[in-house]
Motif scaffolding. Structure first.
Motif, PDB file in Angstrom:
ATOM      1  N   ARG A  52       0.859  -1.186   0.000  1.00  0.00           N
ATOM      2  CA  ARG A  52       0.000   0.000   0.000  1.00  0.00           C
ATOM      3  C   ARG A  52       0.887   1.226   0.000  1.00  0.00           C
ATOM      4  O   ARG A  52       1.924   1.259   0.668  1.00  0.00           O
ATOM      5  CB  ARG A  52      -0.881   0.019   1.259  1.00  0.00           C
ATOM      6  N   GLY A  53       0.490   2.233  -0.774  1.00  0.00           N
ATOM      7  CA  GLY A  53       1.253   3.469  -0.798  1.00  0.00           C
ATOM      8  C   GLY A  53       0.622   4.463  -1.760  1.00  0.00           C
ATOM      9  O   GLY A  53      -0.424   4.198  -2.357  1.00  0.00           O
ATOM     10  N   PHE A  54       1.250   5.617  -1.894  1.00  0.00           N
ATOM     11  CA  PHE A  54       0.756   6.651  -2.794  1.00  0.00           C
ATOM     12  C   PHE A  54       1.279   6.382  -4.200  1.00  0.00           C
ATOM     13  O   PHE A  54       2.483   6.463  -4.466  1.00  0.00           O
ATOM     14  CB  PHE A  54       1.196   8.038  -2.319  1.00  0.00           C
ATOM     15  N   GLY A  55       0.358   6.024  -5.093  1.00  0.00           N
ATOM     16  CA  GLY A  55       0.703   5.782  -6.489  1.00  0.00           C
ATOM     17  C   GLY A  55      -0.213   6.570  -7.397  1.00  0.00           C
ATOM     18  O   GLY A  55      -0.740   7.611  -7.015  1.00  0.00           O
ATOM     19  N   GLN A  56      -0.426   6.072  -8.598  1.00  0.00           N
ATOM     20  CA  GLN A  56      -1.277   6.766  -9.560  1.00  0.00           C
ATOM     21  C   GLN A  56      -2.649   6.083  -9.649  1.00  0.00           C
ATOM     22  O   GLN A  56      -2.788   4.894  -9.342  1.00  0.00           O
ATOM     23  CB  GLN A  56      -0.629   6.771 -10.948  1.00  0.00           C
ATOM     24  N   TRP A  57      -3.644   6.841 -10.079  1.00  0.00           N
ATOM     25  CA  TRP A  57      -4.932   6.248 -10.431  1.00  0.00           C
ATOM     26  C   TRP A  57      -4.696   5.487 -11.738  1.00  0.00           C
ATOM     27  O   TRP A  57      -4.905   6.010 -12.826  1.00  0.00           O
ATOM     28  CB  TRP A  57      -5.982   7.324 -10.637  1.00  0.00           C
ATOM     29  N   ALA A  58      -4.242   4.258 -11.622  1.00  0.00           N
ATOM     30  CA  ALA A  58      -3.806   3.503 -12.788  1.00  0.00           C
ATOM     31  C   ALA A  58      -3.963   2.014 -12.528  1.00  0.00           C
ATOM     32  O   ALA A  58      -4.006   1.565 -11.378  1.00  0.00           O
ATOM     33  CB  ALA A  58      -2.338   3.815 -13.111  1.00  0.00           C
ATOM     34  N   GLU A  59      -4.045   1.262 -13.613  1.00  0.00           N
ATOM     35  CA  GLU A  59      -4.058  -0.191 -13.480  1.00  0.00           C
ATOM     36  C   GLU A  59      -2.710  -0.704 -13.014  1.00  0.00           C
ATOM     37  O   GLU A  59      -2.628  -1.705 -12.294  1.00  0.00           O
ATOM     38  CB  GLU A  59      -4.438  -0.820 -14.818  1.00  0.00           C
ATOM     39  N   GLN A  60      -1.657  -0.020 -13.419  1.00  0.00           N
ATOM     40  CA  GLN A  60      -0.300  -0.356 -12.985  1.00  0.00           C
ATOM     41  C   GLN A  60       0.365   0.928 -12.494  1.00  0.00           C
ATOM     42  O   GLN A  60       0.612   1.840 -13.284  1.00  0.00           O
ATOM     43  CB  GLN A  60       0.503  -0.965 -14.133  1.00  0.00           C
ATOM     44  N   ALA A  61       0.598   0.990 -11.206  1.00  0.00           N
ATOM     45  CA  ALA A  61       1.200   2.177 -10.604  1.00  0.00           C
ATOM     46  C   ALA A  61       2.699   1.967 -10.472  1.00  0.00           C
ATOM     47  O   ALA A  61       3.151   0.891 -10.051  1.00  0.00           O
ATOM     48  CB  ALA A  61       0.585   2.447  -9.238  1.00  0.00           C
ATOM     49  N   VAL A  62       3.470   2.969 -10.839  1.00  0.00           N
ATOM     50  CA  VAL A  62       4.929   2.911 -10.718  1.00  0.00           C
ATOM     51  C   VAL A  62       5.356   3.923  -9.667  1.00  0.00           C
ATOM     52  O   VAL A  62       5.008   5.114  -9.752  1.00  0.00           O
ATOM     53  CB  VAL A  62       5.610   3.207 -12.064  1.00  0.00           C
ATOM     54  N   VAL A  63       6.117   3.448  -8.666  1.00  0.00           N
ATOM     55  CA  VAL A  63       6.495   4.318  -7.558  1.00  0.00           C
ATOM     56  C   VAL A  63       7.949   4.102  -7.182  1.00  0.00           C
ATOM     57  O   VAL A  63       8.530   3.050  -7.438  1.00  0.00           O
ATOM     58  CB  VAL A  63       5.618   4.055  -6.313  1.00  0.00           C
ATOM     59  N   VAL A  64       8.515   5.118  -6.547  1.00  0.00           N
ATOM     60  CA  VAL A  64       9.765   4.994  -5.799  1.00  0.00           C
ATOM     61  C   VAL A  64       9.348   4.801  -4.349  1.00  0.00           C
ATOM     62  O   VAL A  64       8.732   5.710  -3.762  1.00  0.00           O
ATOM     63  CB  VAL A  64      10.643   6.241  -5.964  1.00  0.00           C
ATOM     64  N   PRO A  65       9.590   3.655  -3.736  1.00  0.00           N
ATOM     65  CA  PRO A  65       9.025   3.345  -2.422  1.00  0.00           C
ATOM     66  C   PRO A  65       9.212   4.425  -1.367  1.00  0.00           C
ATOM     67  O   PRO A  65       8.265   4.760  -0.642  1.00  0.00           O
ATOM     68  CB  PRO A  65       9.735   2.041  -2.041  1.00  0.00           C
ATOM     69  N   ALA A  66      10.404   4.998  -1.263  1.00  0.00           N
ATOM     70  CA  ALA A  66      10.652   5.988  -0.218  1.00  0.00           C
ATOM     71  C   ALA A  66       9.817   7.246  -0.411  1.00  0.00           C
ATOM     72  O   ALA A  66       9.434   7.909   0.562  1.00  0.00           O
ATOM     73  CB  ALA A  66      12.132   6.346  -0.178  1.00  0.00           C
ATOM     74  N   LEU A  67       9.514   7.585  -1.664  1.00  0.00           N
ATOM     75  CA  LEU A  67       8.721   8.783  -1.945  1.00  0.00           C
ATOM     76  C   LEU A  67       7.230   8.505  -1.867  1.00  0.00           C
ATOM     77  O   LEU A  67       6.437   9.440  -1.691  1.00  0.00           O
ATOM     78  CB  LEU A  67       9.068   9.322  -3.333  1.00  0.00           C
ATOM     79  N   ALA A  68       6.844   7.246  -1.994  1.00  0.00           N
ATOM     80  CA  ALA A  68       5.425   6.873  -2.030  1.00  0.00           C
ATOM     81  C   ALA A  68       4.907   6.382  -0.686  1.00  0.00           C
ATOM     82  O   ALA A  68       3.727   6.054  -0.570  1.00  0.00           O
ATOM     83  CB  ALA A  68       5.215   5.785  -3.082  1.00  0.00           C
ATOM     84  N   GLY A  69       5.759   6.336   0.325  1.00  0.00           N
ATOM     85  CA  GLY A  69       5.340   5.760   1.599  1.00  0.00           C
ATOM     86  C   GLY A  69       4.936   4.303   1.445  1.00  0.00           C
ATOM     87  O   GLY A  69       4.056   3.816   2.157  1.00  0.00           O
ATOM     88  N   LEU A  70       5.580   3.600   0.520  1.00  0.00           N
ATOM     89  CA  LEU A  70       5.189   2.223   0.216  1.00  0.00           C
ATOM     90  C   LEU A  70       5.564   1.299   1.363  1.00  0.00           C
ATOM     91  O   LEU A  70       6.652   1.402   1.937  1.00  0.00           O
ATOM     92  CB  LEU A  70       5.878   1.757  -1.066  1.00  0.00           C
ATOM     93  N   GLU A  71       4.644   0.397   1.691  1.00  0.00           N
ATOM     94  CA  GLU A  71       4.928  -0.592   2.721  1.00  0.00           C
ATOM     95  C   GLU A  71       4.238  -1.901   2.398  1.00  0.00           C
ATOM     96  O   GLU A  71       3.148  -1.921   1.804  1.00  0.00           O
ATOM     97  CB  GLU A  71       4.487  -0.096   4.095  1.00  0.00           C
TER      98      GLU A  71
END
Length: 336
Positions: A95-114
């Motif tokens: 879970r994290g901040f990504g795009q309203w998209a079928e496939q979200a591309v993120v940099v984990p540290a910037l997206a709060g990905l966990e």
């Protein structure tokens, strides 16, 4: 790899309706990942009122505005489908901040990905009782509003995602809870399902008059709305009460800041403490919140009702439902 559909912000929206005039559903062939990036096959998207401000040109908000032509951003829940970050292997539920998209591309540290717990019967609870709405409710009620057992806690937008959780957190901490919501159905749900002590329909009742019947006044207020609701609450606060400003959805549909409260004088007269807070400021404390929230969830003391829409093509319909108050509980979009 199949194509990827995503929503692009083309114009600054006006009001909280007809978002198709301002955002476009686009399709692309996914680009190769850069070092450190993670691609997520999105299962659900979270619809959150705070993102409405990101669509505006305002630069004085708590988040910089999205540039026109950018992909719309929000919370995503899904599985890693491709990775160039060894901390997030393929198949991880995240879970994290990504795009309203079928496939979200993120940099984990910037997206709060966990990475999140795989063991929940309903994974949507990572947007619900264990999600950022719940973290917001917990921090806002327990720490910012500093609710005390036996006193009254008022919650605006009480039938929404954060508000409904704030009501339950307050109840679990021993407060008496008054929920303010729009419509008789929402008020019945608050009383019958969530166990609030009083529900006020701001569309059909005089909020200030109902609050005035509470002996001793409101000790703590968790505000998601601002505007006239805040004005109705302030004169009915107890002396030395605390107001936690979580959101101001009444002012998110315009480019100019909303006016200050007409009853600002009550902050002095009642010696109130008013504090705004923003949950990304508390993300590093997630490991502290989760055991408490998980305990309440497992014990049946914390619940979330979901308002789910299917299909990325229907995101704007779900988003409008949330912003115009047609939902009860958490609005999500099931992407796959």
């Amino acid at each position: 790899m199949t194509g990827n559909r995503f929503w692009r912000l083309d114009r600054h929206p006006e009001g909280n309706r007809d978002f198709a005039r301002f955002l476009t559903l686009c399709e692309e062939a996914p680009a190769p990942l850069a070092p450190g990036e993670v691609r997520i096959a999105t299962a659900w998207l979270s619809m959150d009122a705070g993102t409405r401000m990101w669509m505006s040109p305002r630069t004085d908000g708590y988040q910089p505005p999205l540039p026109l032509g950018a992909r719309m951003v929000g919370l995503v829940l899904g599985r890693v489908s491709e990775t160039r970050d060894p901390a997030f292997p393929v198949g991880t539920l995240v879970r994290g901040f990504g795009q309203w998209a079928e496939q979200a591309v993120v940099v984990p540290a910037l997206a709060g990905l966990e990475a999140v717990d795989e063991g929940l019967a309903d994974p949507r609870q990572h947007f619900g009782a264990l999600g950022m709405n719940a973290w917001t409710a917990y921090v806002g009620v327990k720490e910012v509003a500093a609710v005390r057992p036996g006193e009254w806690l008022a919650v605006s937008a009480a039938a929404g995602a954060t508000g409904s959780l704030a009501c339950q957190v307050g109840r679990n901490l021993g407060a008496k809870v008054v929920g303010i919501a729009g419509g008789a159905e929402k008020c019945r749900w608050l009383v019958e399902d969530l166990g609030v002590d009083m529900a006020i329909d701001y569309r059909g009742e005089d909020v200030a008059a109902r609050l005035a019947t509470i002996d001793g006044g409101i000790g703590a207020f968790f505000d998601n709305v601002g505007g006239p609701i805040l004005d109705a609450v302030l004169p009915n606060m107890a002396h030395y009460g605390r107001v936690a400003i979580c959101g101001m959805v009444a002012g998110y549909d315009g480019d100019a800041p909303m006016p200050g409260p007409a009853r600002f004088d009550q902050i002095l007269m009642r010696r109130l403490r008013v504090e705004g807070f923003f949950i990304p400021d508390f993300l590093q404390r997630g490991a502290e919140f989760l055991p408490v929230l998980r305990g309440w969830l497992d014990a049946g003391k914390l619940a979330m009702r979901f308002d789910e829409t299917a299909g990325i093509e229907n995101v704007l319909t779900a988003y409008e439902r949330m912003l115009t108050g047609k939902n009860i509980g958490k609005v999500v979009v099931k992407v796959v």
